[in-house]
Design an enzyme around this catalytic site. Structure first.
Site, short mmCIF file in Angstrom:
data_model
loop_
_atom_site.label_atom_id
_atom_site.label_comp_id
_atom_site.label_asym_id
_atom_site.label_seq_id
_atom_site.Cartn_x
_atom_site.Cartn_y
_atom_site.Cartn_z
N HIS A 117 8.22 4.20 -16.97
CA HIS A 117 9.42 3.66 -17.64
C HIS A 117 9.18 2.17 -17.90
CE1 HIS A 117 14.07 3.82 -17.86
NE2 HIS A 117 13.69 2.63 -18.31
N HIS A 173 8.86 -1.63 -18.17
CA HIS A 173 9.36 -2.73 -17.33
C HIS A 173 8.34 -3.86 -17.35
CE1 HIS A 173 6.62 -0.53 -14.67
NE2 HIS A 173 6.51 -1.64 -13.94
N ALA A 206 0.83 -1.21 0.00
CA ALA A 206 0.00 0.00 0.00
C ALA A 206 0.86 1.26 0.00
CB ALA A 206 -0.95 0.00 1.20
N HIS A 261 6.22 -26.98 -32.04
CA HIS A 261 5.76 -27.33 -30.70
C HIS A 261 6.87 -27.18 -29.65
CE1 HIS A 261 3.28 -29.26 -27.68
NE2 HIS A 261 4.39 -29.83 -27.26
#
Lengths: 332, 332
Positions: free
Chosen positions: B163, B165, B21, B239
């Site tokens: 930015h 990421h 938080a 595959h």
């Protein structure tokens, strides 16, 4: 014309509804109603919606005229349409069927109110009465297997019009979230002979740490494993599987409990955007000893993103015990 | 300290991580970094992140110094922590365990770039190399059962820093979405003896209506039942169950295909917010004939709201055939 499509790997159901792209503010485009354009949900503007399906009227006025308290209309951009002929298109790999169902809008106030908690308890009880009436009516249609009553309040919770309203979708199948609850509750009942929701109510009332309110007929609590910060569930204390079978005594109590809960959420979190929905028993089933209807409120303060979409698990940065304490103390 | 909690009804997994938080712009609070505050992901600001785990360096420079091309650091507000002692707290009803896992951040450019498609193919290949390196490293840790590499790009897709990421989370269990894919693919394999993803590739290439691009080693297509408008999957034609086992030949091809796909999405939709993630085989499993790794790109033009959260089904207002046509034509 919309259609249901099933992902061939996971079975996930998607409603592909291209006509909905015409909605105001769909696809990130800013609301294209000019600020001066009239709100289609305000009393006096009834002609701006499709003809009403049902309304609660305090005076003996005609349909599609003012002096209603709650008004139900078809969604102007329906995801599903009741009169669609049923047809299936399957080549044993890719499976689709016509978008048969219903998609209604419940306009929750004749006035231009933007927050449900601003309604008085009496008006909120009328709103619950409208939910009850429409879900009861659609429940008897044998084409439908599941009814989902849901609300998006606030732009960040997906609302495209700010005037308070909820939506009701009738589906020809039981969707994944409901099926998962039913299956979990069924397993618990087979193992213990008890309704898991009744056990949760008992435990939350006894422990108290996640309890938000404890009224005569309903409790509200933050669930043990909440997806979202301040997620709160509202549930009747007496075992009942089907919301539509609520009595005339239940609805005012439900209205009071919802009002109290939303007032706390709005006070503590400054009118956050939120979603809620009612989970009730699928329409084909009658009295069930293992299922228990309830309403789940999901504030949208942070959003489910790459992790949640990719995993199906959630990261929540507020513990439900902390959330419940804040909500309990919000009106002090 | 975070913990995993399991919903007792549905088994849904939630990571409760209260320390998160404190993140910038968590919980609807506007980014509390002042505009003048330095970006912690830009080269030169290495001291603003926790010490790096790994970096691709073109020159023999020291860790935590500039002149890297891709840099991997621990998440400053990790949802999970690798060194947590494992402990479980269960009373047979409510179940929790310590938040053991890993939570890394892959910084995808030393410059302050905000859109992945702005990178050249070479840099994007380096980024894919970083995913490959870190997933390979975490794959060998026996504490982990599943690795999820995901990206949130844009505020509306849940990014808290602009930015570019991505993030990599290692989980001690196989989460619901991955389990659902694995189970569906396994069922298909048992019935038909074939990989369902290989069948999808064959079919999408043959039909072409949902195909976005068809490179030598990868295709991109809009899936038959997409959750979101313009949802696009990128998948190797040969595959392969495990992304981490990609060869040095695969990675540049993957970089080129991803670059081409994102350039089309950004051009057609004006740099939309999006999430993506890689689905690869769980770490405990080796070569699998029925699973096939892939990357899913989910543009976030409209958001999953009350209907999606309450049902687990999705309403999508753009048919994948229309989406694919737009993306195919985007660079003409």
């Amino acid at each position: 014309m919309s259609e249901f499509r099933k992902d061939p790997i996971t079975g996930r159901q998607v409603i592909v509804a291209p006509h909905r792209a015409q909605r105001p503010r769909e696809l990130g485009v800013t609301n294209n109603r000019s600020p001066a354009a009239p709100c289609p949900f305000c009393a006096g503007n009834e002609a701006l919606t499709p003809p009403e399906i049902w309304a609660m009227r305090k005076a003996p006025t005609q349909p599609n005229n003012p002096r209603w308290s709650v008004r139900v209309v078809p969604n102007k951009y329906p995801a599903l349409i009741q009169s669609n002929p049923w047809s299936r298109n399957s080549d044993s790999f890719y499976d689709s069927q016509n978008g048969v169902g219903a998609h209604e809008v419940i306009v929750e106030s004749p006035d231009h109110v933007t927050s449900l908690s601003a309604l008085g308890v009496e008006q909120l009880t009328d709103v619950m009465g409208a939910y009850h009436q429409r879900m009861g009516a659609l429940r008897s249609d044998p084409d439908f297997r599941y009814l989902l009553l849901y609300k998006n309040q606030g732009d960040r919770a997906g609302a495209t019009l700010e005037h308070i309203h909820s939506q009701l979708i009738a589906l020809p199948f039981v969707p994944a979230e409901a099926a998962s609850e039913l299956s979990g509750a069924d397993t618990h009942y087979k193992l213990t002979g008890r309704c898991i929701y009744c056990e949760i109510i008992e435990r939350e009332r006894r422990e108290g740490t996640r309890l938000v309110l404890d009224h005569e007929m309903f409790i509200a609590f933050c669930p043990y494993a909440p997806r979202f910060a301040y997620e709160t569930w509202l549930i009747p204390k007496i075992h009942a599987a089907i919301f539509e079978e609520s009595t005339q005594r239940d609805l005012p109590a439900f209205g009071r409990a919802l009002h109290d809960t939303l007032a706390r959420i709005d006070k503590a979190l400054d009118d956050p955007p939120f979603n809620y929905f009612i989970h009730s028993l699928p329409t084909a089933l009658t009295a069930s000893p293992h299922y228990h209807w309830h309403l789940e409120i999901l504030p949208q303060l942070s959003r489910a993103a790459g992790f949640e979409l990719g995993s199906g698990a959630y990261i929540n940065s507020v513990a439900p015990e902390d959330a419940a304490r804040l909500l309990r103390d919000a009106l002090l």
